[in-house]
Motif scaffolding. Structure first.
Motif, PDB file in Angstrom:
ATOM      1  N   ALA A  59      -2.709 -12.851 -42.161  1.00 15.52           N
ATOM      2  CA  ALA A  59      -3.647 -12.903 -42.988  1.00 15.52           C
ATOM      3  C   ALA A  59      -3.726 -14.545 -43.134  1.00 15.52           C
ATOM      4  CB  ALA A  59      -3.242 -12.548 -44.403  1.00 15.52           C
ATOM      5  N   PHE A  60      -2.804 -15.178 -42.852  1.00 14.86           N
ATOM      6  CA  PHE A  60      -2.982 -16.824 -43.046  1.00 14.86           C
ATOM      7  C   PHE A  60      -3.983 -17.315 -41.748  1.00 14.86           C
ATOM      8  CE2 PHE A  60      -1.521 -20.905 -41.404  1.00 14.86           C
ATOM      9  CZ  PHE A  60      -1.561 -21.654 -42.639  1.00 14.86           C
ATOM     10  N   LEU A  61      -3.505 -16.698 -40.661  1.00 17.65           N
ATOM     11  CA  LEU A  61      -4.136 -17.292 -39.400  1.00 17.65           C
ATOM     12  C   LEU A  61      -5.696 -16.850 -39.379  1.00 17.65           C
ATOM     13  CD1 LEU A  61      -1.358 -17.070 -36.811  1.00 17.65           C
ATOM     14  CD2 LEU A  61      -2.220 -19.112 -37.571  1.00 17.65           C
ATOM     15  N   ALA A  62      -5.869 -15.476 -39.736  1.00 17.51           N
ATOM     16  CA  ALA A  62      -7.003 -14.904 -39.898  1.00 17.51           C
ATOM     17  C   ALA A  62      -7.970 -15.891 -40.784  1.00 17.51           C
ATOM     18  CB  ALA A  62      -7.090 -13.578 -40.122  1.00 17.51           C
ATOM     19  N   GLN A  63      -7.480 -16.026 -41.984  1.00 16.01           N
ATOM     20  CA  GLN A  63      -8.224 -16.982 -42.892  1.00 16.01           C
ATOM     21  C   GLN A  63      -8.618 -18.372 -42.389  1.00 16.01           C
ATOM     22  OE1 GLN A  63      -6.499 -19.549 -45.001  1.00 16.01           O
ATOM     23  NE2 GLN A  63      -8.539 -20.011 -46.032  1.00 16.01           N
ATOM     24  N   GLN A  64      -7.462 -18.893 -41.755  1.00 12.21           N
ATOM     25  CA  GLN A  64      -7.644 -20.279 -41.281  1.00 12.21           C
ATOM     26  C   GLN A  64      -8.683 -20.433 -40.214  1.00 12.21           C
ATOM     27  OE1 GLN A  64      -5.793 -23.545 -42.019  1.00 12.21           O
ATOM     28  NE2 GLN A  64      -5.709 -22.246 -44.005  1.00 12.21           N
ATOM     29  N   MET A  65      -8.764 -19.297 -39.335  1.00  7.78           N
ATOM     30  CA  MET A  65      -9.787 -19.463 -38.226  1.00  7.78           C
ATOM     31  C   MET A  65     -11.147 -18.791 -38.682  1.00  7.78           C
ATOM     32  SD  MET A  65      -7.700 -17.953 -34.927  1.00  7.78           S
ATOM     33  CE  MET A  65      -7.099 -16.568 -35.590  1.00  7.78           C
ATOM     34  N   GLY A  66     -11.075 -18.191 -39.810  1.00  8.18           N
ATOM     35  CA  GLY A  66     -12.524 -17.808 -40.356  1.00  8.18           C
ATOM     36  C   GLY A  66     -12.999 -16.368 -39.676  1.00  8.18           C
ATOM     37  N   VAL A  67     -11.886 -15.789 -39.368  1.00  5.50           N
ATOM     38  CA  VAL A  67     -12.115 -14.376 -38.518  1.00  5.50           C
ATOM     39  C   VAL A  67     -11.532 -13.298 -39.522  1.00  5.50           C
ATOM     40  CG1 VAL A  67     -12.126 -15.507 -36.572  1.00  5.50           C
ATOM     41  CG2 VAL A  67     -10.287 -14.296 -37.200  1.00  5.50           C
ATOM     42  N   GLU A  68     -11.972 -12.091 -39.022  1.00  2.00           N
ATOM     43  CA  GLU A  68     -11.654 -10.792 -39.639  1.00  2.00           C
ATOM     44  C   GLU A  68     -10.285 -10.514 -39.579  1.00  2.00           C
ATOM     45  OE1 GLU A  68     -13.166  -9.193 -42.272  1.00  2.00           O
ATOM     46  OE2 GLU A  68     -14.888 -10.418 -42.270  1.00  2.00           O
ATOM     47  N   LEU A  69      -9.505 -10.054 -40.381  1.00  2.00           N
ATOM     48  CA  LEU A  69      -7.984  -9.397 -40.342  1.00  2.00           C
ATOM     49  C   LEU A  69      -8.662  -7.836 -40.382  1.00  2.00           C
ATOM     50  CD1 LEU A  69      -4.993  -9.827 -40.282  1.00  2.00           C
ATOM     51  CD2 LEU A  69      -5.157  -9.427 -42.912  1.00  2.00           C
ATOM     52  N   VAL A  70      -8.292  -7.189 -39.459  1.00  2.00           N
ATOM     53  CA  VAL A  70      -8.333  -5.835 -39.275  1.00  2.00           C
ATOM     54  C   VAL A  70      -7.055  -4.895 -39.073  1.00  2.00           C
ATOM     55  CG1 VAL A  70     -10.749  -6.141 -38.590  1.00  2.00           C
ATOM     56  CG2 VAL A  70      -8.894  -5.766 -36.836  1.00  2.00           C
ATOM     57  N   GLU A  71      -6.954  -3.767 -39.446  1.00  2.00           N
ATOM     58  CA  GLU A  71      -6.055  -2.836 -39.048  1.00  2.00           C
ATOM     59  C   GLU A  71      -6.512  -1.869 -38.048  1.00  2.00           C
ATOM     60  OE1 GLU A  71      -3.895  -1.267 -42.368  1.00  2.00           O
ATOM     61  OE2 GLU A  71      -3.801  -3.015 -43.549  1.00  2.00           O
ATOM     62  N   GLY A  72      -5.805  -0.827 -37.323  1.00  2.00           N
ATOM     63  CA  GLY A  72      -6.230  -0.051 -36.376  1.00  2.00           C
ATOM     64  C   GLY A  72      -7.293   0.846 -36.895  1.00  2.00           C
ATOM     65  N   GLN A  73      -7.220   1.312 -38.175  1.00  2.00           N
ATOM     66  CA  GLN A  73      -8.278   2.205 -38.847  1.00  2.00           C
ATOM     67  C   GLN A  73      -9.609   1.605 -38.959  1.00  2.00           C
ATOM     68  OE1 GLN A  73      -5.985   2.961 -42.036  1.00  2.00           O
ATOM     69  NE2 GLN A  73      -6.574   1.136 -43.396  1.00  2.00           N
ATOM     70  N   ASP A  74      -9.643   0.357 -38.950  1.00  2.00           N
ATOM     71  CA  ASP A  74     -10.969  -0.515 -39.038  1.00  2.00           C
ATOM     72  C   ASP A  74     -11.789  -0.501 -37.766  1.00  2.00           C
ATOM     73  OD1 ASP A  74     -10.345  -1.121 -41.667  1.00  2.00           O
ATOM     74  OD2 ASP A  74      -9.235  -2.988 -41.249  1.00  2.00           O
ATOM     75  N   LEU A  75     -11.095  -0.116 -36.644  1.00  2.00           N
ATOM     76  CA  LEU A  75     -11.512  -0.222 -35.331  1.00  2.00           C
ATOM     77  C   LEU A  75     -11.884   1.145 -34.842  1.00  2.00           C
ATOM     78  CD1 LEU A  75      -9.302  -3.027 -33.729  1.00  2.00           C
ATOM     79  CD2 LEU A  75     -11.440  -3.185 -34.833  1.00  2.00           C
ATOM     80  N   PHE A  76     -12.732   1.322 -34.036  1.00  2.00           N
ATOM     81  CA  PHE A  76     -13.293   2.481 -33.342  1.00  2.00           C
ATOM     82  C   PHE A  76     -13.794   2.157 -32.003  1.00  2.00           C
ATOM     83  CE2 PHE A  76     -17.213   1.863 -35.399  1.00  2.00           C
ATOM     84  CZ  PHE A  76     -18.165   2.349 -34.614  1.00  2.00           C
ATOM     85  N   VAL A  77     -13.635   3.148 -30.925  1.00  2.00           N
ATOM     86  CA  VAL A  77     -14.110   3.132 -29.585  1.00  2.00           C
ATOM     87  C   VAL A  77     -15.426   3.791 -29.219  1.00  2.00           C
ATOM     88  CG1 VAL A  77     -13.542   3.019 -26.941  1.00  2.00           C
ATOM     89  CG2 VAL A  77     -11.957   2.066 -28.714  1.00  2.00           C
ATOM     90  N   LYS A  78     -16.443   3.409 -28.830  1.00  2.00           N
ATOM     91  CA  LYS A  78     -17.610   4.153 -28.521  1.00  2.00           C
ATOM     92  C   LYS A  78     -18.039   3.667 -27.096  1.00  2.00           C
ATOM     93  CE  LYS A  78     -22.089   5.802 -30.131  1.00  2.00           C
ATOM     94  NZ  LYS A  78     -23.156   5.677 -31.227  1.00  2.00           N
ATOM     95  N   GLU A  79     -18.283   4.502 -26.010  1.00  2.00           N
ATOM     96  CA  GLU A  79     -18.637   4.198 -24.958  1.00  2.00           C
ATOM     97  C   GLU A  79     -17.849   3.081 -24.276  1.00  2.00           C
ATOM     98  OE1 GLU A  79     -22.897   3.850 -25.332  1.00  2.00           O
ATOM     99  OE2 GLU A  79     -23.224   6.140 -25.413  1.00  2.00           O
ATOM    100  N   ASP A  80     -16.602   2.876 -24.484  1.00  2.00           N
ATOM    101  CA  ASP A  80     -15.739   1.855 -23.763  1.00  2.00           C
ATOM    102  C   ASP A  80     -16.180   0.599 -24.509  1.00  2.00           C
ATOM    103  OD1 ASP A  80     -14.535   3.958 -22.580  1.00  2.00           O
ATOM    104  OD2 ASP A  80     -15.251   3.297 -20.391  1.00  2.00           O
TER     105      ASP A  80
END
Length: 487
Positions: A249-270
């Motif tokens: 969480a700390f590194l995501a916040q420091q870099m200004g990027v999203e912290l995600v879990e596997g359920q937050d991602l999906f794959v479509k057409e590779d």
């Protein structure tokens, strides 16, 4: 022989206090003079203040398998020591050269293993050591990665021990190339020292480390698939119950990027997408803090809910970059570690700048015979062990413990290596009884993108128990701020 002490030119046998009258090393003199003038009551209040702030901010780690009295899982603070570990500029320059050399060779090795396997064909590293390794991932064979970099973030564990002349020599103890952790403590320790003792930083030219998140983000963006001007980077965490969740969480916040879990991602057409309140957003770079086996239920463990189905298809198609790459573990396995000096010579045509600790591979009959006969004097490690587990420290073990470990090694010799018991260097540390020497190591964090970079220093870990050589936080170790003095 006494251990090398970082601050004093001699150290007491009892570890109760420095040798009376021992000379202070040149790079510590200014700090030692300041420390001598500090009141013990003030130091204790500063230590209490640091603990309160760390607890309030939530700088904790979970201890797997440990339970509180009510049966719930336990979270602990990593103890923070008030006395910094100081390294002079010339020592750091040499160490930095050695780290760049080593990580460059390891990345060359990983690219080679998953492509032409020249080092295996040349017999420099035994093919069966790699191809039968539990961390070798056939699915990565022939996959081309940006900049040919597999380990974008490497944590290289370095220790110091006295040689025959009593001079301190740096050794690489271990290479961490999968999901190395601890950099958040490096950053928070520095912030804490600047808060508690601001005058020290006015009087010492200490190289800054606060820009590490910027370097990390630059490295991750540089690893993006080709042709993407503004890559979207995310940090993939197993979730809040992971021992290093604070750091994710700390590194995501420091870099200004999203912290995600596997359920937050999906794959479509590779292609990989992130679910957002504004709809799907394509993801280009994943800084993953999830182990290989849990990354993709299609490719690895079908029961894993921590990763994202299809992510390996997108990865192999070159539509997303995973940092560190899947399959990097084959290069940081303890059974591969003894070959790193040969890798440096094979790929770079150079002699290693940083030395390995001498290592006996129990898979070799002569080494096995020696290890079994000398276990009481050696450190014996499981090749896949981590966190200070799966390890026997011979001089600190009972006869029964040694015998139990002996049987495990006999049953599966290729699963173990052994090393001499190095007397790790000590550094004055503020403990309950006052200031006393404790053993330490150092983990610099090396970033590989289009170039190899690092913040000066790293995470110094300290074994708080008197006489202990185990610095891991999961085994009761603490941390110190690491100062690299600028000339």
């Amino acid at each position: 022989m006494h251990p090398f002490d970082e601050m004093y030119e001699a150290v007491a046998q009892s570890a109760a206090s420095p040798v009376a009258g021992a000379a202070v090393r040149a790079h510590y003199r200014s700090y030692a003079s300041w420390l001598a003038g500090q009141d013990d009551t003030l130091m204790r209040s500063r230590r209490d203040e640091a603990e309160l702030i760390f607890r309030r901010v939530g700088i904790t780690f979970a201890v797997y398998g440990a339970k509180d009295e009510d049966g719930s899982g336990t979270e602990r603070l990593i103890p923070f020591d008030l006395i910094p570990r100081i390294i002079p500029a010339d020592e750091w320059r040499e160490m930095r050269r050695g780290l760049v050399q080593r990580v460059t060779a390891l990345n060359r090795f990983l690219h080679d293993v998953y492509h032409d396997q020249e080092i295996l064909k040349a017999g420099v590293v035994p093919a069966e050591q790699v191809l039968n390794n539990a961390q070798y991932r056939p699915i990565m064979q022939g996959v081309d990665l940006p900049n040919n970099v597999y380990s974008s973030i490497s944590g290289i564990d370095i220790v110091r021990a006295a040689d025959d002349q009593g001079k301190g020599v740096y050794y690489v103890l271990e290479d961490n190339l999968r999901v190395p952790s601890g950099v958040s403590y490096m950053l928070e320790n520095r912030k804490m020292m600047m808060r508690l003792f601001p005058s020290l930083f006015a009087n010492h030219r200490v190289a800054p480390v606060a820009h590490y998140p910027d370097l990390l983000l630059e490295t991750l963006r540089a690893s993006s698939p080709a042709g993407i001007a503004a890559p979207t980077v995310v940090v993939l965490t197993p979730g809040m119950y992971n021992s290093a969740y604070f750091e994710h969480a700390f590194l995501a916040q420091q870099m200004g990027v999203e912290l995600v879990e596997g359920q937050d991602l999906f794959v479509k057409e590779d292609f990989v997408y992130m679910r957002t309140t504004r709809g799907p957003k394509r993801v280009d770079v994943i800084y993953r803090r999830v182990d290989d086996d849990f990354m993709d239920p299609e490719a690895f463990r079908p029961d894993s809910s921590l990763g994202c189905a299809g992510i390996m298809r997108a990865y192999r198609a070159g539509h997303v970059t995973i940092c560190n790459a899947v399959g990097t573990g084959v290069a940081d396995d303890k059974s591969i570690y003894p070959y790193v000096p040969k890798m440096i010579e094979f790929y770079l045509g150079e002699k290693p700048i940083l030395q390995n600790v001498p290592t006996y591979m129990c898979r070799e009959p002569d080494s096995l015979k020696y290890v079994l006969a000398n276990m009481k004097d050696l450190v014996v490690k499981e090749v896949h062990g981590a966190g200070g587990y799966g390890m026997l420290v011979g001089p600190a073990s009972t006869q029964a413990e040694i015998e139990e470990f002996r049987q495990a090694v006999i049953a599966r010799p290729d699963g173990y290596i052994a090393q001499p018991t190095l007397s790790l260097s000590s550094c004055p540390t503020y403990v309950e009884s006052g200031i006393a020497p404790r053993h330490i190591d150092l983990r610099p964090f090396v970033l590989s993108g289009t170039e190899v970079q690092m913040a000066p220093g790293g995470l110094t870990r300290v074994a708080l128990k008197e006489g202990s050589l185990v610095v891991n936080s999961s085994q009761g170790g603490g941390t110190k701020d690491t100062w690299i003095l600028e000339v």
